[in-house]
Design an enzyme around this catalytic site. Structure first.
Site, PDB file in Angstrom:
ATOM      1  N   SER A   1      30.529  36.817  42.688  1.00 38.43           N
ATOM      2  CA  SER A   1      30.305  38.242  42.405  1.00 38.43           C
ATOM      3  C   SER A   1      28.867  38.573  42.790  1.00 38.43           C
ATOM      4  O   SER A   1      28.008  37.681  42.812  1.00 38.43           O
ATOM      5  CB  SER A   1      30.488  38.500  40.904  1.00 38.43           C
ATOM      6  OG  SER A   1      29.926  39.746  40.544  1.00 38.43           O
TER       7      SER A   1
ATOM      8  N   TYR B   1      28.742  36.209  32.193  1.00 41.36           N
ATOM      9  CA  TYR B   1      29.414  36.450  33.477  1.00 41.36           C
ATOM     10  C   TYR B   1      28.461  36.164  34.634  1.00 41.36           C
ATOM     11  O   TYR B   1      28.797  35.442  35.570  1.00 41.36           O
ATOM     12  CB  TYR B   1      29.916  37.894  33.523  1.00 41.36           C
ATOM     13  CG  TYR B   1      30.700  38.245  34.768  1.00 41.36           C
ATOM     14  CD1 TYR B   1      32.016  37.827  34.913  1.00 41.36           C
ATOM     15  CD2 TYR B   1      30.127  38.985  35.801  1.00 41.36           C
ATOM     16  CE1 TYR B   1      32.753  38.149  36.056  1.00 41.36           C
ATOM     17  CE2 TYR B   1      30.844  39.311  36.939  1.00 41.36           C
ATOM     18  CZ  TYR B   1      32.157  38.895  37.058  1.00 41.36           C
ATOM     19  OH  TYR B   1      32.881  39.210  38.195  1.00 41.36           O
TER      20      TYR B   1
HETATM   21  N1  LIG Z   1      36.656  43.829  40.624  1.00 42.97           N
HETATM   22  C1  LIG Z   1      35.388  43.669  40.882  1.00 42.97           C
HETATM   23  O1  LIG Z   1      34.617  44.632  40.986  1.00 42.97           O
HETATM   24  C2  LIG Z   1      34.819  42.288  41.061  1.00 42.97           C
HETATM   25  C3  LIG Z   1      33.467  42.201  41.419  1.00 42.97           C
HETATM   26  C4  LIG Z   1      32.904  40.954  41.593  1.00 42.97           C
HETATM   27  C5  LIG Z   1      33.668  39.813  41.429  1.00 42.97           C
HETATM   28  N2  LIG Z   1      34.986  39.928  41.076  1.00 42.97           N
HETATM   29  C6  LIG Z   1      35.721  38.673  40.895  1.00 42.97           C
HETATM   30  O2  LIG Z   1      36.923  38.720  41.621  1.00 42.97           O
HETATM   31  C7  LIG Z   1      37.904  37.921  40.958  1.00 42.97           C
HETATM   32  C8  LIG Z   1      39.168  38.736  40.749  1.00 42.97           C
HETATM   33  O3  LIG Z   1      38.833  39.873  39.967  1.00 42.97           O
HETATM   34  P1  LIG Z   1      39.745  41.176  39.892  1.00 42.97           P
HETATM   35  O4  LIG Z   1      38.800  42.320  39.864  1.00 42.97           O
HETATM   36  O5  LIG Z   1      40.824  41.119  40.882  1.00 42.97           O
HETATM   37  O6  LIG Z   1      40.310  41.001  38.400  1.00 42.97           O
HETATM   38  P2  LIG Z   1      41.738  41.361  37.777  1.00 42.97           P
HETATM   39  O7  LIG Z   1      41.520  41.342  36.320  1.00 42.97           O
HETATM   40  O8  LIG Z   1      42.302  42.583  38.424  1.00 42.97           O
HETATM   41  O9  LIG Z   1      42.632  40.115  38.218  1.00 42.97           O
HETATM   42  C9  LIG Z   1      42.324  38.827  37.759  1.00 42.97           C
HETATM   43  C10 LIG Z   1      43.591  38.007  37.686  1.00 42.97           C
HETATM   44  O10 LIG Z   1      43.237  36.715  37.172  1.00 42.97           O
HETATM   45  C11 LIG Z   1      44.191  36.343  36.184  1.00 42.97           C
HETATM   46  N3  LIG Z   1      43.597  35.382  35.247  1.00 42.97           N
HETATM   47  C12 LIG Z   1      42.755  35.629  34.207  1.00 42.97           C
HETATM   48  N4  LIG Z   1      42.471  34.500  33.562  1.00 42.97           N
HETATM   49  C13 LIG Z   1      43.138  33.495  34.193  1.00 42.97           C
HETATM   50  C14 LIG Z   1      43.245  32.104  34.002  1.00 42.97           C
HETATM   51  N5  LIG Z   1      42.617  31.494  32.988  1.00 42.97           N
HETATM   52  N6  LIG Z   1      44.010  31.373  34.846  1.00 42.97           N
HETATM   53  C15 LIG Z   1      44.669  31.993  35.861  1.00 42.97           C
HETATM   54  N7  LIG Z   1      44.619  33.316  36.091  1.00 42.97           N
HETATM   55  C16 LIG Z   1      43.860  34.062  35.277  1.00 42.97           C
HETATM   56  C17 LIG Z   1      44.583  37.664  35.539  1.00 42.97           C
HETATM   57  O11 LIG Z   1      45.840  37.558  34.855  1.00 42.97           O
HETATM   58  C18 LIG Z   1      44.627  38.605  36.728  1.00 42.97           C
HETATM   59  O12 LIG Z   1      45.893  38.617  37.344  1.00 42.97           O
HETATM   60  C19 LIG Z   1      37.258  37.457  39.646  1.00 42.97           C
HETATM   61  O13 LIG Z   1      36.755  36.144  39.805  1.00 42.97           O
HETATM   62  C20 LIG Z   1      36.131  38.437  39.455  1.00 42.97           C
HETATM   63  O14 LIG Z   1      35.082  37.913  38.681  1.00 42.97           O
HETATM   64  C21 LIG Z   1      35.574  41.125  40.879  1.00 42.97           C
END
Ligand SMILES: NC(=O)c1ccc[n+]([C@@H]2O[C@H](COP(=O)([O-])OP(=O)(O)OC[C@H]3O[C@@H](n4cnc5c(N)ncnc54)[C@H](O)[C@@H]3O)[C@@H](O)[C@H]2O)c1
Length: 279
Positions: free
Chosen positions: A142, A155
């Protein structure tokens, strides 16, 4: 339709929602067979069913070593190998809590999924790939790994750990033909990056989104909302043979946030300077 990943087998953790889901759909369109790993069984099964024989769902908690090992085994048994491991699953922590109020359990929960989960996925996939000619490991960090700042301490720390861990194992695993790279998404509209209260109505969620969009975009040079597909495209590059000479990199997908001060900040400085000079 391209076929950048024809003949390849991939695992996408957190593949049932957000960025993971967009990546699963793109990888399948590009010819890969994909194992969707997630704790959300309903969403994971529904997605796999919609994609047909090229995808299957395996309930996996990425923070549990045995479940991650079983996930790798399922990919190999069902699809005949493993070429791409996208360690994408991640969770956030209580967004507005101050550090002194942080709960120890919250710290362990975030580190467990975001850092231990990435370590387990990299190691179990890496062990298979090392014996079978290599592969590509992609770890989702991130911009919070790059930008220290107010709030989200656990985080930020977990994601900074993912970056350093990924670079270190990129060096360690290179001799096996395993590439390891990291993504740094910025503000991407997903469940995780939402200010809606749990259980709030879609109308309220939409009003919050509309009000907060300009605030989100104020520190982002490209004035465009990031989409899950933007991150999926970067994952496709790192997964495919187009990045054959690329390992140990950290690739922001952030509309320029980590590049430096945005223009509006500099404008404020210039306006203030002009005010003072004019007396
Ligand atoms: N959305 C953003 O702005 C953003 C920014 C920076 C980084 N990220 C990173 O991108 C990745 C995905 O984020 P997103 O925004 O798609 O989130 P999201 O919440 O939309 O999706 C995350 C998915 O991970 C699953 N999950 C949660 N805990 C889990 C576990 N213990 N084992 C297996 N699956 C699990 C959830 O059920 C969900 O389907 C994450 O690592 C997040 O930190 C997201």
């Amino acid at each position: 339709m391209g076929q950048e990943l024809a003949g390849k087998v991939a695992i996408v953790t957190g593949g049932a929602g957000g960025i993971g889901r967009a990546t699963v759909e793109l990888f399948v369109r590009e010819g890969a067979k994909v194992v969707i790993a997630d704790v959300d069984v309903a969403a994971g099964e529904q997605l796999a069913a919609s994609l047909g024989a090229q995808a299957l769902f395996r309930r996996t908690d990425v923070a549990i070593a045995d479940e991650v090992q079983e996930l790798v085994d399922v990919a190999v048994e069902s699809f005949g190998g493993l070429d791409i491991m996208f360690n994408n699953a991640g969770i956030s922590c209580a967004m507005f809590d101050r550090f002194l109020d942080d709960e120890l359990a919250d710290f362990h929960r975030v580190m467990g999924v975001n850092l231990l989960g990435v370590m387990l996925g990299s190691q179990r996939a890496g062990r298979y790939m090392a014996r079978h000619g290599g592969g590509s490991i992609i770890n989702n960090a991130s911009i919070a790994a790059h930008n220290a700042g107010f709030a989200l301490m656990s985080y930020r720390a977990s994601k900074a750990g993912v970056v350093h861990f990924s670079k270190s194992i990129a060096i360690d695993l290179a001799e096996y033909g395993i590439r390891v790279n990291c993504l740094l998404p910025g503000h991407i509209v997903t469940e995780l990056n939402s200010f809606a209260e749990p259980g709030s109505s879609p109308e309220l969620a939409q009003r919050l989104q509309q009000a907060l969009d300009p605030v989100w975009l104020s520190n982002q040079p490209l004035k465009r909302r990031g989409r899950p597909q933007d991150v999926a495209e970067a994952a496709l590059y790192l997964a495919s043979d187009r990045s054959a000479q690329v390992t140990g990199i950290v690739l922001p997908v952030d509309g320029g946030i980590t590049a430096g001060d945005p223009v509006n900040h500099l404008n404020e400085i210039m306006k203030t300077r002009a005010r003072v000079l004019e007396g």
